[in-house]
Design a protein around this motif. Structure first.
Motif, PDB file in Angstrom:
ATOM      1  N   GLU A 156      -2.078  15.178 -12.838  1.00 21.67           N
ATOM      2  CA  GLU A 156      -1.898  13.806 -13.305  1.00 21.67           C
ATOM      3  C   GLU A 156      -2.510  12.832 -12.319  1.00 21.67           C
ATOM      4  OE1 GLU A 156       2.366  14.769 -15.523  1.00 21.67           O
ATOM      5  OE2 GLU A 156       2.315  13.724 -13.596  1.00 21.67           O
ATOM      6  N   ARG A 157      -2.288  13.071 -11.052  1.00 18.88           N
ATOM      7  CA  ARG A 157      -2.826  12.189 -10.009  1.00 18.88           C
ATOM      8  C   ARG A 157      -4.350  12.227 -10.018  1.00 18.88           C
ATOM      9  NH1 ARG A 157      -4.022  12.196  -4.462  1.00 18.88           N
ATOM     10  NH2 ARG A 157      -3.179  10.403  -3.312  1.00 18.88           N
ATOM     11  N   GLU A 158      -4.923  13.418 -10.197  1.00 22.65           N
ATOM     12  CA  GLU A 158      -6.387  13.542 -10.240  1.00 22.65           C
ATOM     13  C   GLU A 158      -6.957  12.750 -11.409  1.00 22.65           C
ATOM     14  OE1 GLU A 158      -9.806  17.070 -10.480  1.00 22.65           O
ATOM     15  OE2 GLU A 158      -7.665  17.582 -10.511  1.00 22.65           O
ATOM     16  N   ALA A 159      -6.315  12.863 -12.567  1.00 19.25           N
ATOM     17  CA  ALA A 159      -6.783  12.136 -13.744  1.00 19.25           C
ATOM     18  C   ALA A 159      -6.679  10.629 -13.548  1.00 19.25           C
ATOM     19  CB  ALA A 159      -5.979  12.568 -14.974  1.00 19.25           C
ATOM     20  N   VAL A 160      -5.588  10.191 -12.938  1.00 17.41           N
ATOM     21  CA  VAL A 160      -5.378   8.763 -12.692  1.00 17.41           C
ATOM     22  C   VAL A 160      -6.441   8.207 -11.745  1.00 17.41           C
ATOM     23  CG1 VAL A 160      -3.861   7.194 -11.420  1.00 17.41           C
ATOM     24  CG2 VAL A 160      -2.922   8.638 -13.220  1.00 17.41           C
ATOM     25  N   LEU A 161      -6.754   8.927 -10.693  1.00 15.62           N
ATOM     26  CA  LEU A 161      -7.749   8.454  -9.723  1.00 15.62           C
ATOM     27  C   LEU A 161      -9.132   8.371 -10.360  1.00 15.62           C
ATOM     28  CD1 LEU A 161      -6.679  10.348  -6.468  1.00 15.62           C
ATOM     29  CD2 LEU A 161      -6.113   8.032  -7.198  1.00 15.62           C
ATOM     30  N   LEU A 162      -9.446   9.322 -11.222  1.00 15.35           N
ATOM     31  CA  LEU A 162     -10.741   9.289 -11.908  1.00 15.35           C
ATOM     32  C   LEU A 162     -10.791   8.129 -12.900  1.00 15.35           C
ATOM     33  CD1 LEU A 162     -11.267  13.110 -12.515  1.00 15.35           C
ATOM     34  CD2 LEU A 162     -12.522  11.655 -10.914  1.00 15.35           C
ATOM     35  N   ARG A 220       0.836  -1.194   0.000  1.00 10.76           N
ATOM     36  CA  ARG A 220       0.000   0.000   0.000  1.00 10.76           C
ATOM     37  C   ARG A 220       0.874   1.249   0.000  1.00 10.76           C
ATOM     38  NH1 ARG A 220      -3.067   1.805   5.327  1.00 10.76           N
ATOM     39  NH2 ARG A 220      -0.904   2.422   5.705  1.00 10.76           N
ATOM     40  N   ASP A 221       1.921   1.266   0.847  1.00  9.03           N
ATOM     41  CA  ASP A 221       2.797   2.428   0.923  1.00  9.03           C
ATOM     42  C   ASP A 221       3.569   2.628  -0.377  1.00  9.03           C
ATOM     43  OD1 ASP A 221       1.962   2.990   3.466  1.00  9.03           O
ATOM     44  OD2 ASP A 221       3.610   1.912   4.435  1.00  9.03           O
ATOM     45  N   GLU A 222       3.987   1.534  -0.997  1.00  7.26           N
ATOM     46  CA  GLU A 222       4.658   1.621  -2.293  1.00  7.26           C
ATOM     47  C   GLU A 222       3.757   2.304  -3.305  1.00  7.26           C
ATOM     48  OE1 GLU A 222       5.946  -1.967  -4.041  1.00  7.26           O
ATOM     49  OE2 GLU A 222       7.487  -2.382  -2.547  1.00  7.26           O
ATOM     50  N   LEU A 268       4.286   5.979  -5.268  1.00  6.09           N
ATOM     51  CA  LEU A 268       4.313   6.150  -6.718  1.00  6.09           C
ATOM     52  C   LEU A 268       3.267   7.167  -7.171  1.00  6.09           C
ATOM     53  CD1 LEU A 268       4.847   2.465  -7.866  1.00  6.09           C
ATOM     54  CD2 LEU A 268       6.436   4.360  -8.141  1.00  6.09           C
ATOM     55  N   LEU A 269       2.067   7.090  -6.611  1.00  2.27           N
ATOM     56  CA  LEU A 269       1.014   8.048  -6.979  1.00  2.27           C
ATOM     57  C   LEU A 269       1.401   9.464  -6.569  1.00  2.27           C
ATOM     58  CD1 LEU A 269      -2.203   6.006  -6.059  1.00  2.27           C
ATOM     59  CD2 LEU A 269      -1.360   6.575  -8.347  1.00  2.27           C
ATOM     60  N   ASN A 270       2.076   9.596  -5.440  1.00  2.76           N
ATOM     61  CA  ASN A 270       2.486  10.921  -4.972  1.00  2.76           C
ATOM     62  C   ASN A 270       3.615  11.511  -5.804  1.00  2.76           C
ATOM     63  OD1 ASN A 270       0.596  11.080  -2.927  1.00  2.76           O
ATOM     64  ND2 ASN A 270       1.946  10.206  -1.378  1.00  2.76           N
ATOM     65  N   SER A 271       4.247  10.685  -6.643  1.00  2.74           N
ATOM     66  CA  SER A 271       5.308  11.198  -7.512  1.00  2.74           C
ATOM     67  C   SER A 271       4.727  11.934  -8.716  1.00  2.74           C
ATOM     68  CB  SER A 271       6.203  10.051  -7.994  1.00  2.74           C
ATOM     69  OG  SER A 271       5.519   9.227  -8.928  1.00  2.74           O
ATOM     70  N   SER A 309       1.254   7.708 -17.257  1.00  5.81           N
ATOM     71  CA  SER A 309       1.649   6.383 -17.740  1.00  5.81           C
ATOM     72  C   SER A 309       3.139   6.331 -18.046  1.00  5.81           C
ATOM     73  CB  SER A 309       0.839   6.039 -18.997  1.00  5.81           C
ATOM     74  OG  SER A 309       1.209   4.773 -19.498  1.00  5.81           O
ATOM     75  N   ASP A 310       3.661   7.399 -18.656  1.00  9.76           N
ATOM     76  CA  ASP A 310       5.092   7.459 -18.979  1.00  9.76           C
ATOM     77  C   ASP A 310       5.936   7.497 -17.710  1.00  9.76           C
ATOM     78  OD1 ASP A 310       4.517   7.425 -21.661  1.00  9.76           O
ATOM     79  OD2 ASP A 310       4.710   9.591 -21.931  1.00  9.76           O
ATOM     80  N   LYS A 311       5.526   8.305 -16.724  1.00  6.52           N
ATOM     81  CA  LYS A 311       6.299   8.441 -15.492  1.00  6.52           C
ATOM     82  C   LYS A 311       6.339   7.133 -14.713  1.00  6.52           C
ATOM     83  CE  LYS A 311       5.646  13.401 -14.609  1.00  6.52           C
ATOM     84  NZ  LYS A 311       5.068  14.397 -13.675  1.00  6.52           N
ATOM     85  N   LEU A 312       5.202   6.433 -14.676  1.00  7.68           N
ATOM     86  CA  LEU A 312       5.109   5.210 -13.880  1.00  7.68           C
ATOM     87  C   LEU A 312       5.513   3.963 -14.663  1.00  7.68           C
ATOM     88  CD1 LEU A 312       1.688   5.926 -12.125  1.00  7.68           C
ATOM     89  CD2 LEU A 312       3.966   6.199 -11.149  1.00  7.68           C
ATOM     90  N   CYS A 313       5.680   4.135 -15.995  1.00  9.60           N
ATOM     91  CA  CYS A 313       5.983   2.984 -16.867  1.00  9.60           C
ATOM     92  C   CYS A 313       4.910   1.910 -16.719  1.00  9.60           C
ATOM     93  CB  CYS A 313       7.363   2.420 -16.547  1.00  9.60           C
ATOM     94  SG  CYS A 313       8.712   3.573 -16.836  1.00  9.60           S
ATOM     95  N   MET A 314       3.658   2.332 -16.719  1.00 10.05           N
ATOM     96  CA  MET A 314       2.531   1.423 -16.544  1.00 10.05           C
ATOM     97  C   MET A 314       1.442   1.730 -17.568  1.00 10.05           C
ATOM     98  SD  MET A 314       1.944   1.335 -12.413  1.00 10.05           S
ATOM     99  CE  MET A 314       3.205   0.767 -11.273  1.00 10.05           C
ATOM    100  N   SER A 315       0.688   0.688 -17.922  1.00  8.58           N
ATOM    101  CA  SER A 315      -0.475   0.883 -18.770  1.00  8.58           C
ATOM    102  C   SER A 315      -1.633   1.417 -17.931  1.00  8.58           C
ATOM    103  CB  SER A 315      -0.893  -0.448 -19.404  1.00  8.58           C
ATOM    104  OG  SER A 315      -1.377  -1.335 -18.397  1.00  8.58           O
ATOM    105  N   ARG A 316      -2.718   1.770 -18.588  1.00 11.91           N
ATOM    106  CA  ARG A 316      -3.882   2.291 -17.871  1.00 11.91           C
ATOM    107  C   ARG A 316      -4.442   1.249 -16.909  1.00 11.91           C
ATOM    108  NH1 ARG A 316      -8.087   6.433 -20.512  1.00 11.91           N
ATOM    109  NH2 ARG A 316      -9.680   6.532 -18.889  1.00 11.91           N
ATOM    110  N   VAL A 317      -4.449   0.008 -17.331  1.00 12.59           N
ATOM    111  CA  VAL A 317      -4.944  -1.071 -16.474  1.00 12.59           C
ATOM    112  C   VAL A 317      -4.043  -1.246 -15.261  1.00 12.59           C
ATOM    113  CG1 VAL A 317      -5.378  -3.555 -16.329  1.00 12.59           C
ATOM    114  CG2 VAL A 317      -6.114  -2.280 -18.341  1.00 12.59           C
ATOM    115  N   GLN A 318      -2.727  -1.226 -15.486  1.00 13.71           N
ATOM    116  CA  GLN A 318      -1.783  -1.367 -14.374  1.00 13.71           C
ATOM    117  C   GLN A 318      -1.903  -0.213 -13.385  1.00 13.71           C
ATOM    118  OE1 GLN A 318       1.702  -1.699 -16.926  1.00 13.71           O
ATOM    119  NE2 GLN A 318       2.050  -3.807 -16.227  1.00 13.71           N
ATOM    120  N   ILE A 319      -2.146   0.995 -13.909  1.00 15.45           N
ATOM    121  CA  ILE A 319      -2.300   2.145 -13.027  1.00 15.45           C
ATOM    122  C   ILE A 319      -3.559   2.001 -12.176  1.00 15.45           C
ATOM    123  CG2 ILE A 319      -2.760   4.627 -12.970  1.00 15.45           C
ATOM    124  CD1 ILE A 319      -0.911   4.941 -15.343  1.00 15.45           C
TER     125      ILE A 319
END
Length: 239
Positions: free
Chosen positions: A179-185, A165-167, A171-174, A214-224
């Motif tokens: 960007e974080r708002e868009a990801v959470l939505l 959870r902390d990990e 990552l989200l706080n980075s 997605s670029d910063k986290l190196c993750m797809s939308r599903v992974q995010i």
């Protein structure tokens, strides 16, 4: 922490006051190259006020020049760049410090963060990316690229194991606030158009925020979305 709000608004092109930068590297060619990049490509947003060949020299110059940002190399004579970073952050008017490096050796990211550095700038980054990181640091956004994020988590795991959870929260706080708002939505299952409406912006801008995350986290939308689930975020009033 230096408050840039009264000195410069980097998001407002009408404001002419540039961000002042000091470049620190024991290789004069690196100092020259970084100075040319920042002065020539920033369109007046950034200006290099000095260069230094050692951490000690950089600290002394910072006492006089009060730069907004210092780009600090790691391996230098008269103490390494991380030690110099701690000294810079201890000044009465401390600059933002970004570590200037081409490598992230084990333990470097954690030590840099503990010394007060706000991120990393790669010597091989594109000019606009370097400039964006400098501006982002002045806006209070940590500038850790995916490689340094992964190294930081690895270092923290070795010395202070984190929960999944902390990990996820780290990552989200980075991400930037938008960007974080868009990801959470997006994790709630909203479409790009619905995300744009909730964020009071255009669908194109919403997609750009998601793409940047997605670029910063190196993750797809599903992974995010899975990352958001692991973060198990409390309500905004609690977190």
């Amino acid at each position: 922490m230096r408050d840039m709000s009264s000195a410069v608004s980097v998001s407002d092109p009408a404001v002419s006051t540039p961000i002042t930068v000091s470049v620190v590297d024991d290789d004069p060619m690196i100092c020259q190259a970084m100075s040319l990049i920042l002065n020539d490509y920033s369109q007046g947003r950034v200006v290099v006020v000095s260069t230094s060949g050692s951490g000690a020299e950089a600290v002394e110059k910072a006492r006089i020049e009060h730069p907004d940002v210092v780009l600090m190399d790691i391996a230098m004579p008269n103490g390494d760049g991380i030690e110099a970073t701690a000294r810079l952050r201890g000044l009465s008017d401390p600059p933002h410090v970004l570590i200037l490096t081409s490598l992230s050796p084990k333990g470097t990211v954690e030590r840099a963060a503990e010394a007060g550095a706000e991120g990393f700038v790669s010597k091989t980054d594109a000019p606009e990316e370097i400039i964006d990181r400098i501006i982002g640091a002045c806006e209070g956004r940590p500038q850790y690229n995916p490689a340094s994020q992964r190294q930081l988590l690895a270092d923290l795991h070795e010395h202070r194991p984190m929960t999944r959870r902390d990990e996820a929260r780290a990552l989200l706080n980075s991400l930037s606030e938008r960007e974080r708002e868009a990801v959470l939505l997006a994790a709630e299952g909203l479409t790009n158009q619905e995300i744009a409406e909730r964020m009071f912006t255009s669908e194109r801008t919403a997609k750009a925020h998601l793409s940047a995350a997605s670029d910063k986290l190196c993750m797809s939308r599903v992974q995010i979305a899975q990352l958001v689930g692991r973060a198990d975020l409390p309500s905004p009033l609690e977190y």
